[in-house]
Design a protein around this motif. Structure first.
Motif, PDB file in Angstrom:
ATOM      1  N   ASP A 149      23.143  46.646 -73.237  1.00 14.62           N
ATOM      2  CA  ASP A 149      23.120  47.641 -72.168  1.00 14.62           C
ATOM      3  C   ASP A 149      24.238  47.497 -71.158  1.00 14.62           C
ATOM      4  OD1 ASP A 149      20.549  49.335 -72.506  1.00 14.62           O
ATOM      5  OD2 ASP A 149      20.025  47.292 -73.064  1.00 14.62           O
ATOM      6  N   PRO A 172      21.668  44.607 -82.155  1.00 13.80           N
ATOM      7  CA  PRO A 172      20.979  45.885 -82.029  1.00 13.80           C
ATOM      8  C   PRO A 172      21.199  46.722 -83.295  1.00 13.80           C
ATOM      9  CG  PRO A 172      22.410  45.466 -80.138  1.00 13.80           C
ATOM     10  CD  PRO A 172      22.706  44.415 -81.148  1.00 13.80           C
ATOM     11  N   ALA A 211      19.722  47.981 -76.254  1.00 14.86           N
ATOM     12  CA  ALA A 211      19.190  46.835 -76.993  1.00 14.86           C
ATOM     13  C   ALA A 211      17.857  46.391 -76.405  1.00 14.86           C
ATOM     14  CB  ALA A 211      20.177  45.678 -76.937  1.00 14.86           C
ATOM     15  N   THR A 212      16.961  45.939 -77.283  1.00 13.98           N
ATOM     16  CA  THR A 212      15.724  45.350 -76.778  1.00 13.98           C
ATOM     17  C   THR A 212      15.998  43.919 -76.338  1.00 13.98           C
ATOM     18  OG1 THR A 212      15.145  44.490 -78.929  1.00 13.98           O
ATOM     19  CG2 THR A 212      14.308  46.673 -78.397  1.00 13.98           C
ATOM     20  N   ARG A 239      13.198  53.406 -83.159  1.00 13.52           N
ATOM     21  CA  ARG A 239      14.376  52.916 -82.476  1.00 13.52           C
ATOM     22  C   ARG A 239      15.439  53.996 -82.335  1.00 13.52           C
ATOM     23  NH1 ARG A 239      15.411  47.628 -81.518  1.00 13.52           N
ATOM     24  NH2 ARG A 239      17.052  48.542 -80.234  1.00 13.52           N
ATOM     25  N   ASP A 243      16.000  52.431 -69.561  1.00 13.47           N
ATOM     26  CA  ASP A 243      14.733  51.948 -70.118  1.00 13.47           C
ATOM     27  C   ASP A 243      13.502  52.378 -69.334  1.00 13.47           C
ATOM     28  OD1 ASP A 243      14.725  50.633 -72.466  1.00 13.47           O
ATOM     29  OD2 ASP A 243      15.524  48.775 -71.643  1.00 13.47           O
ATOM     30  N   ASP A 301      19.062  54.447 -82.634  1.00 18.13           N
ATOM     31  CA  ASP A 301      20.134  53.643 -83.197  1.00 18.13           C
ATOM     32  C   ASP A 301      21.481  54.354 -83.181  1.00 18.13           C
ATOM     33  OD1 ASP A 301      19.514  55.486 -85.044  1.00 18.13           O
ATOM     34  OD2 ASP A 301      19.210  54.095 -86.714  1.00 18.13           O
ATOM     35  N   HIS A 310      16.033  51.751 -75.711  1.00 22.12           N
ATOM     36  CA  HIS A 310      15.971  51.388 -77.123  1.00 22.12           C
ATOM     37  C   HIS A 310      14.940  52.141 -77.923  1.00 22.12           C
ATOM     38  CE1 HIS A 310      12.980  48.837 -75.226  1.00 22.12           C
ATOM     39  NE2 HIS A 310      13.940  48.247 -74.542  1.00 22.12           N
ATOM     40  N   ALA A 315      23.628  51.048 -81.763  1.00 22.31           N
ATOM     41  CA  ALA A 315      23.143  50.652 -80.437  1.00 22.31           C
ATOM     42  C   ALA A 315      23.952  49.470 -79.911  1.00 22.31           C
ATOM     43  CB  ALA A 315      21.666  50.270 -80.527  1.00 22.31           C
ATOM     44  N   PRO A 369      21.948  54.619 -76.936  1.00 18.15           N
ATOM     45  CA  PRO A 369      21.063  53.626 -77.545  1.00 18.15           C
ATOM     46  C   PRO A 369      21.372  52.213 -77.071  1.00 18.15           C
ATOM     47  CG  PRO A 369      22.730  54.294 -79.111  1.00 18.15           C
ATOM     48  CD  PRO A 369      22.952  55.130 -77.887  1.00 18.15           C
TER      49      PRO A 369
END
Ligand code: SF4
Ligand code: FES
Ligand code: FES
Lengths: 688, 208
Positions: A591, A584, A559-560, A272, A523, A274, A543, A588, A557
């Motif tokens: 987005d 996150p 976020a998923t 990740r 991404d 972060d 991420h 992070a 960074p």
């Protein structure tokens, strides 16, 4: 309709319903083990007994018994209770009762129903049987002594997954559930075995002994590993997503979830990003938001506006793409693309780039032509829906396939080959399958990205659409023209016009040497950055430290999908929303917030300060987002059939390794293991 | 199939000419779309071929895959059926399969003596064993449906009826010499007519 009386409550149920369904309609709970709504009826556990008043044999298994007009059913008489007690007692005879060390504990049907309907103590004093555990691959753990032989798993593999690998061998007390070969199950849906198994015989291997079901908090979400928009539940303890389960939605995924969607979850914690990273003297060094924002702002200010570009990846939510589009537009550029694979779409009508039949429509279709797609890998759950249609024997469901045929599709297809010029032949009524298509009342065509990412995609698209019109696939009450997407963000991206207009640059031109000075990757990891000029400044917002992060000059960074609330549009054009399950990691951020922060630092005003305003603005700009769900989409009635011809070069599948298609699954050890096991499987198969 | 015996599994299997002939006859009985129904006859054909070629009537796992391919069904479906029926041997057995019926009518009529005689003549100690010379495997089976002529000893596909200990030993000794005794009643009764006086359809009534 048939009238039945359940515990004094009259209900009307359709002819041919089972007594169990009637009882459910009356709001009565009927305990069960072998019955599963989406599987065939086996009637072998005898837990669902009810009493039919006045019948010569009053105790019947309600799942197998069809209703008759006027019958009176009792679900809670002394006779029924005694029957349930005995059934449970018999089942427990050979059950190990190892609940304290069983992962199913707390969500086990046998446990619950013993508590609810069983005796309060055991009378059994003899030896119990034991069964050797079986190897089913890296996803499903087995403790076969716990199996109560309901055969749900066998029926699931046979009927839904379509790869009949499990069976019950021997007989009587020696009956065992086993795979034919001691190999990983060859299916993209095997994780669902864990859900259908009512006891702890089949449990999740990757997360074995990690949690108890009652410790988990649920959050509704949408799966992003493919474009089906599978409804899922994220189960969280503390700051970690520990399990992903399918959430029932009969319009989309029914009960099922693909293995990639379920088991990529360890990838959410690995590799990740972060905190922000900035490249200094060729090396990425850790940084903080203040510096990073300043750096980005400086770069954006000093770049020429027409030399700024942005590419959005496959996992993005609509909100972050919308924010990025707004920002880039405000900067004065329209070099935007959400198509990492440079696929061709005709965006003049929404119906030209979505799966118009909808998933429910598959159940009505009476002929199917698949072009340039291998649904089993691109969308396993949708593939199961096609199989379901094919299996329903009421009508024949002929299917033809043009494309790279990788392996068993789980239904029989007429494999016409991988030559796309077959579409010419179909248009000229030259093939045998033409007759099928012409006779079909609701024919369906699925056009996949194996065709759409080619140079001649426009021609293929137009010819296919013309074919659809010709065979009557598009009418007032039926639309059988379908694009099958693989990227979860794609339809949303197209809906918000995240693609270049006029002379602006698309993915290919942005990635070419010397065309742009600043490239913003949201991404986007499935692109080839090697052609990019060395002095092109790359912002990677995402991420995972995956492919593109290596080339980045600055990393923001993000976020998923589990760490933000987002809107996703699935391949049908269905608009769905997910919720945030965890925050996150580290520094992070979500987005859209990152983008909005940058806009603020540049004194660019975006017309929203929170996600709700953003969504309001989104719905105002693009009215499809006004409500959730799916609508009928417009199609052009008179598309011109392209004069040009399709090239005779063979169609290729877009997926080389099912388990490793995005940054999350590539980071997942489980998925890597699955990929290895699949390779081993295929090598032994090839050797045979 | 116990795991430790897996190593006896051959790595390939093909039907021989004789089997192919039989398969053609069997498949002709079923509609094309329903040829999966032929799975039991095909399992027998495999077992017979193994007996012909190796003197041991059994079904290797690879042969189940071959059957599955021929019938276009999943191999696990063949495996399920082959393991369900005790008539299919999943491990190699002796050249002659001695199957003693131990169900009540046969037991009342002396099946214990037959078992004892089998053990004595072959040296076998327990059901399921194969004799040292590889000639015999002894199994206990459930009712063979010939109770009227109890007790029954089935050798491969043949029924030897009205048996006793002495006759069993004679039968086994003959098999050891490579001779085959005529199957059927060992006391020469006609099918399953009463051993003594007929109780029904006496001759005088028949002539009327
Ligand atoms: S393993 Fe589970 S699903 Fe399969 S038969 Fe046993 S109890 Fe049922
Ligand atoms: S649920 Fe009806 S018999 Fe199992
Ligand atoms: S009991 Fe032996 S044949 Fe019936």
């Amino acid at each position: 309709m048939v009238k039945v009386i359940v515990d004094g409550i009259p209900v009307d149920v359709p002819n041919g319903s089972s007594v169990l369904q009637a009882c459910e309609k009356a709001g009565k709970e009927i305990p069960r083990f072998c019955y599963h709504e989406k599987l065939s009826v086996a009637g072998n556990c005898r837990m669902c007994m009810v009493e039919v008043v006045g019948s010569r044999k009053p105790l019947v298994s309600s799942c197998t018994q069809p209703v008759m007009n006027g019958i009176e059913i009792r679900t809670d008489s002394e006779m029924v209770r005694a029957a349930r007690r005995s059934t449970i007692e018999l089942l427990l005879i050979n059950h190990p009762l190892d609940c304290p060390i069983c992962d199913q504990g707390g969500e086990c049907d046998l446990q619950d129903q013993t508590l609810g309907y069983g005796r309060d103590c055991s009378r059994f004093r003899d030896k119990k049987r034991a069964v050797t555990d079986k190897y089913l691959g890296p996803l499903v753990r087995t403790v076969m002594t716990r199996c109560i032989q309901c055969t749900r798993c066998v029926r699931f593999m046979n009927e839904i997954a379509g790869t009949a690998e499990l069976g019950g061998i021997y007989r009587g007390t020696n009956l065992e559930i086993t795979p034919y070969l001691e190999q990983a199950i060859y299916s993209e849906l095997s994780g669902n075995l864990i859900d259908v198994c009512p006891v702890g015989a089949l449990t999740a291997k990757p997360t074995a002994f990690r949690f108890r079901s009652w410790e988990l908090k649920n959050t509704d979400s949408i799966d992003v590993v493919d474009a089906l928009g599978t409804n899922i539940t994220l189960q969280v303890r503390g700051s970690e997503v520990l399990r992903i389960l399918p959430r029932r939605n009969d319009d989309v995924n029914e009960f099922w979830l693909s293995d990639k969607g379920r088991f990529s979850l360890d990838g959410l914690k690995r590799r990740r990003l972060d905190r922000p990273w900035i490249r200094q003297n060729g090396k990425l060094v850790e940084s903080n938001w203040d510096d990073a924002l300043q750096f980005v702002v400086d770069k954006l200010k000093s770049s020429k506006k027409e030399r700024i570009g942005a590419i959005a990846g496959n996992l993005c939510d609509v909100e972050s793409m919308f924010a990025l589009k707004n920002l880039i537009n405000k900067l004065g550029s329209d070099n935007l693309d959400c198509r990492q694979d440079s696929a061709y779409y005709d965006t003049s009508y929404r119906g030209h780039y979505v799966f118009n039949s909808t998933l429910n429509g598959i159940d009505e279709a009476d002929a199917l032509l698949i072009i340039g797609s291998f649904p089993r890998q691109e969308s396993p759950v949708l593939n199961a829906r096609i199989r379901k249609r094919w299996l329903s024997l009421t009508e024949q469901f002929p299917i033809a396939f043009i494309g790279e045929f990788l392996d068993n599709l789980t239904y029989k297809v007429d494999n016409l080959g991988d030559d796309p010029t077959l579409i010419h032949d179909l248009l000229q009524n030259k093939l045998l399958f033409n007759e099928t298509l012409n006779n079909a009342k609701k024919p369906m065509i699925i056009l996949g990205h194996g065709a759409l990412i080619r140079n001649d995609a426009k021609i293929i698209f137009e010819k296919t659409l013309a074919l659809a019109q010709k065979i009557g696939a598009i009418s007032d009450d039926w639309n059988g023209f379908n694009i099958l997407h693989h990227a979860a963000s794609r339809v949303g991206g197209l809906d918000i016009e995240f693609y270049p207009k006029n002379k602006s640059l698309d993915t290919i031109s942005m990635l070419e040497k010397g065309n742009i000075d600043l490239l913003w990757l949201l991404d986007a990891d499935e692109i080839d950055l090697t052609q990019l000029s060395a002095d092109c400044f790359v912002i990677y917002q995402g991420h995972h430290g995956d492919r593109s992060a290596e080339r980045a000059d600055i990393i923001l960074p993000g976020a998923t999908y589990t760490e933000k609330s987002g809107t996703y549009v699935n391949t049908e054009g269905r608009i769905q929303r997910s919720f945030r399950a965890v925050f996150p990691p580290g520094d992070a951020k979500e987005d859209w917030q990152i983008i909005s922060l940058i806009a603020q630092s540049m004194n660019i005003e975006l017309p929203y300060t929170n996600i709700y305003e953003l969504r309001g603005c989104l719905a105002k700009t693009y009215p499809v987002f006004k409500s959730m769900g799916v609508d009928k989409n417009k199609m052009c009635s008179s598309i011109k059939n392209s004069e040009k011809n399709i090239k005779k070069q063979p169609l290729r599948s877009i997926i080389s390794d099912y388990f490793l298609t995005n940054s999350i699954s590539r980071a997942s050890l489980t998925m890597q293991e699955c990929s290895k096991a699949r390779h081993a499987n295929l090598t032994t198969k090839a050797a045979e | 199939m116990s795991e430790n015996k897996m190593n006896i599994q051959p790595t390939d299997f093909t039907f021989d000419k004789e089997s192919e002939k039989q398969i053609a006859l069997v498949l002709a009985k079923y509609p094309k779309a329903r040829k999966a129904s032929a799975v039991i006859p095909l399992l027998y054909i495999v077992q017979d071929q193994m007996k012909r070629l190796t003197k041991s009537a059994w079904i290797p796992k690879i042969a189940m895959s071959v059957i599955a391919k021929r019938l276009e069904i999943a191999p696990i479906r063949v495996f399920e059926i082959a393991t369900f029926y005790t008539m299919f041997n999943l491990e190699p057995i002796g050249q002659y399969h001695l199957q003693v019926c131990g169900t009540t009518p046969c037991w009342l009529r002396g099946s214990d003596d037959i078992v004892a005689a089998c053990k004595k003549a072959t040296g076998i100690k327990e059901y399921g064993e194969t004799s040292k010379d590889g000639l015999f495997t002894l199994s206990e089976v459930e009712c063979l449906g010939a109770c009227a002529n109890a007790p029954i000893l089935q050798v491969d596909r043949d029924y030897y009826e009205d048996m006793d200990g002495q006759k069993t030993i004679e039968l086994i000794e003959a098999l050891k010499r490579g001779e085959k005794l005529t199957p059927g009643s060992a006391i020469n009764r006609k099918s399953s007519e009463p051993v003594s006086q007929k109780q029904s359809l006496p001759e005088n009534l028949r002539t009327k």
